[in-house]
Write a protein that holds these residues in place. Sequence first.
Motif, PDB file in Angstrom:
ATOM      1  N   GLU A 194       0.946  -1.151  -0.135  1.00 59.47           N
ATOM      2  CA  GLU A 194       0.112  -0.262  -0.031  1.00 59.47           C
ATOM      3  C   GLU A 194       0.857   1.157   0.067  1.00 59.47           C
ATOM      4  N   SER A 195       0.273   2.536  -0.660  1.00 56.36           N
ATOM      5  CA  SER A 195       1.204   3.691  -0.507  1.00 56.36           C
ATOM      6  C   SER A 195       0.701   4.541   0.603  1.00 56.36           C
ATOM      7  N   LYS A 196      -0.597   4.241   1.077  1.00 56.68           N
ATOM      8  CA  LYS A 196      -1.153   5.208   1.956  1.00 56.68           C
ATOM      9  C   LYS A 196      -0.550   5.214   3.288  1.00 56.68           C
ATOM     10  N   GLU A 197      -0.361   6.042   3.839  1.00 55.51           N
ATOM     11  CA  GLU A 197       0.088   6.128   5.274  1.00 55.51           C
ATOM     12  C   GLU A 197      -1.042   6.395   6.134  1.00 55.51           C
ATOM     13  N   ARG A 198      -0.723   5.482   7.544  1.00 54.45           N
ATOM     14  CA  ARG A 198      -1.766   5.319   8.448  1.00 54.45           C
ATOM     15  C   ARG A 198      -1.078   5.888   9.702  1.00 54.45           C
ATOM     16  N   GLU A 199      -1.929   6.750  10.293  1.00 56.17           N
ATOM     17  CA  GLU A 199      -1.627   7.443  11.608  1.00 56.17           C
ATOM     18  C   GLU A 199      -1.850   6.494  12.764  1.00 56.17           C
ATOM     19  N   VAL A 200      -0.554   6.196  13.641  1.00 56.49           N
ATOM     20  CA  VAL A 200      -0.925   5.510  14.857  1.00 56.49           C
ATOM     21  C   VAL A 200      -0.556   6.197  16.066  1.00 56.49           C
ATOM     22  N   ASP A 201      -1.210   6.176  17.076  1.00 56.76           N
ATOM     23  CA  ASP A 201      -0.954   6.514  18.562  1.00 56.76           C
ATOM     24  C   ASP A 201      -0.613   5.531  19.372  1.00 56.76           C
ATOM     25  N   ILE A 202       0.786   5.164  19.708  1.00 57.32           N
ATOM     26  CA  ILE A 202       0.920   3.935  20.513  1.00 57.32           C
ATOM     27  C   ILE A 202       2.204   4.440  21.502  1.00 57.32           C
ATOM     28  N   ARG A 203       2.081   3.672  22.579  1.00 59.07           N
ATOM     29  CA  ARG A 203       3.141   3.704  23.418  1.00 59.07           C
ATOM     30  C   ARG A 203       3.811   2.492  23.214  1.00 59.07           C
ATOM     31  N   ILE A 204       5.332   2.550  23.256  1.00 62.61           N
ATOM     32  CA  ILE A 204       6.067   1.458  23.017  1.00 62.61           C
ATOM     33  C   ILE A 204       6.741   1.007  24.262  1.00 62.61           C
ATOM     34  N   ILE A 205       6.694  -0.072  24.461  1.00 62.35           N
ATOM     35  CA  ILE A 205       7.533  -0.903  25.482  1.00 62.35           C
ATOM     36  C   ILE A 205       8.477  -1.876  24.758  1.00 62.35           C
ATOM     37  N   ALA A 206       9.722  -1.864  24.894  1.00 61.07           N
ATOM     38  CA  ALA A 206      10.614  -2.688  24.410  1.00 61.07           C
ATOM     39  C   ALA A 206      11.438  -3.504  25.454  1.00 61.07           C
ATOM     40  N   ALA A 207      11.728  -4.884  25.140  1.00 58.65           N
ATOM     41  CA  ALA A 207      12.365  -5.603  26.183  1.00 58.65           C
ATOM     42  C   ALA A 207      13.516  -6.378  25.268  1.00 58.65           C
ATOM     43  N   THR A 208      14.614  -6.776  26.186  1.00 55.84           N
ATOM     44  CA  THR A 208      15.760  -7.583  25.393  1.00 55.84           C
ATOM     45  C   THR A 208      16.245  -8.234  26.730  1.00 55.84           C
ATOM     46  N   ASN A 209      17.132  -9.386  26.416  1.00 52.49           N
ATOM     47  CA  ASN A 209      17.786  -9.969  27.369  1.00 52.49           C
ATOM     48  C   ASN A 209      19.393  -9.781  27.158  1.00 52.49           C
ATOM     49  N   GLY A 210      19.537  -9.120  26.103  1.00 51.40           N
ATOM     50  CA  GLY A 210      20.903  -8.692  25.729  1.00 51.40           C
ATOM     51  C   GLY A 210      21.364  -7.366  26.032  1.00 51.40           C
ATOM     52  N   ASP A 211      22.519  -7.040  26.048  1.00 50.69           N
ATOM     53  CA  ASP A 211      23.059  -5.397  26.318  1.00 50.69           C
ATOM     54  C   ASP A 211      23.064  -4.598  24.860  1.00 50.69           C
ATOM     55  N   LEU A 212      22.294  -3.943  24.627  1.00 58.92           N
ATOM     56  CA  LEU A 212      21.928  -3.111  23.381  1.00 58.92           C
ATOM     57  C   LEU A 212      23.000  -2.107  23.130  1.00 58.92           C
ATOM     58  N   GLU A 213      23.727  -1.780  24.409  1.00 57.14           N
ATOM     59  CA  GLU A 213      24.830  -0.780  24.199  1.00 57.14           C
ATOM     60  C   GLU A 213      25.829  -1.439  23.696  1.00 57.14           C
ATOM     61  N   GLU A 214      26.119  -2.404  23.950  1.00 51.03           N
ATOM     62  CA  GLU A 214      27.216  -3.598  23.556  1.00 51.03           C
ATOM     63  C   GLU A 214      26.960  -3.650  22.103  1.00 51.03           C
ATOM     64  N   GLU A 215      25.780  -4.303  21.954  1.00 54.53           N
ATOM     65  CA  GLU A 215      25.196  -4.583  20.498  1.00 54.53           C
ATOM     66  C   GLU A 215      25.701  -3.335  19.392  1.00 54.53           C
ATOM     67  N   ILE A 216      25.549  -2.251  20.029  1.00 51.54           N
ATOM     68  CA  ILE A 216      25.687  -1.112  19.152  1.00 51.54           C
ATOM     69  C   ILE A 216      27.131  -0.779  19.137  1.00 51.54           C
ATOM     70  N   ALA A 217      27.997  -0.649  19.990  1.00 44.41           N
ATOM     71  CA  ALA A 217      29.336  -0.613  20.134  1.00 44.41           C
ATOM     72  C   ALA A 217      30.163  -1.343  19.431  1.00 44.41           C
ATOM     73  N   TYR A 218      29.842  -2.775  19.735  1.00 47.83           N
ATOM     74  CA  TYR A 218      30.957  -4.014  19.259  1.00 47.83           C
ATOM     75  C   TYR A 218      30.418  -4.744  18.094  1.00 47.83           C
ATOM     76  N   ASN A 219      29.163  -4.999  17.814  1.00 47.43           N
ATOM     77  CA  ASN A 219      28.743  -5.693  16.802  1.00 47.43           C
ATOM     78  C   ASN A 219      28.103  -5.214  15.791  1.00 47.43           C
ATOM     79  N   ASP A 220      27.593  -4.058  16.004  1.00 44.22           N
ATOM     80  CA  ASP A 220      26.876  -3.111  14.847  1.00 44.22           C
ATOM     81  C   ASP A 220      25.620  -4.055  14.296  1.00 44.22           C
ATOM     82  N   SER A 221      24.815  -4.531  15.474  1.00 45.53           N
ATOM     83  CA  SER A 221      23.875  -5.306  15.120  1.00 45.53           C
ATOM     84  C   SER A 221      22.550  -4.621  15.985  1.00 45.53           C
ATOM     85  N   PHE A 222      22.813  -3.366  16.203  1.00 45.18           N
ATOM     86  CA  PHE A 222      21.588  -2.632  16.601  1.00 45.18           C
ATOM     87  C   PHE A 222      21.737  -1.161  16.462  1.00 45.18           C
TER      88      PHE A 222
END
Length: 189
Positions: free
Chosen positions: A86-114
């Motif tokens: 589809e090409s039409k944009e749809r507006e969404v009003d949501i609150r996002i909660i995200a969780a992980t069991n990993g260390d995202l700062e480490e994934e950014i700094a050393y693995n370039d995976s986030f």
Amino acid sequence: HEQSDRRKQPFVAVNTGAIPKDLIASELFGYVDGAFTGAKKGGSIGKFESAHKGTLFLDEIGDMPLDLQVILLRAIETKRIIRIGESKEREVDIRIIAATNGDLEEEIAYNDSFRSDLYYRLNVLNINIPPLRERAEDIEALAWRFLHEFQEVYGDGPKGFDEEVMQLFIEYPWPGNIRELRNIVERAF
């Protein structure tokens, strides 16, 4: 979610690590009829639209592929999504909660995976929950909670824990964390 002004609206949970890479975008953003072979006739709304006015819980966000992180970042920033096909944009009003069991700062700094920009967009409020092995004081309360849960599900069963068993629980390192404790209590039940 239950303590917020969104409590009467949907709470939608999705485990982004459990969805095959090829399907994550369609799960999150939906698709229109004919978007791809095998798609449900009539299309489908995604998790973003399902959570409109409510909360979207993205579990295992650290396992999301990089190319989809870009799309997720755009959706969060613009509060708009586009269904696949589809090409039409749809507006969404949501609150996002995200969780992980990993260390995202480490994934950014050393693995370039986030992506760092997605991390900083999501990291408005960070709640770090230490592993169970670092919270021995919580083990007894959690074990009792699980025991009561299984009493509700299965009916009659054990009424409590021997002191020796509880001491073993407290001394055990719980490599499987709270899920392991829950499974042990259920198995014992």
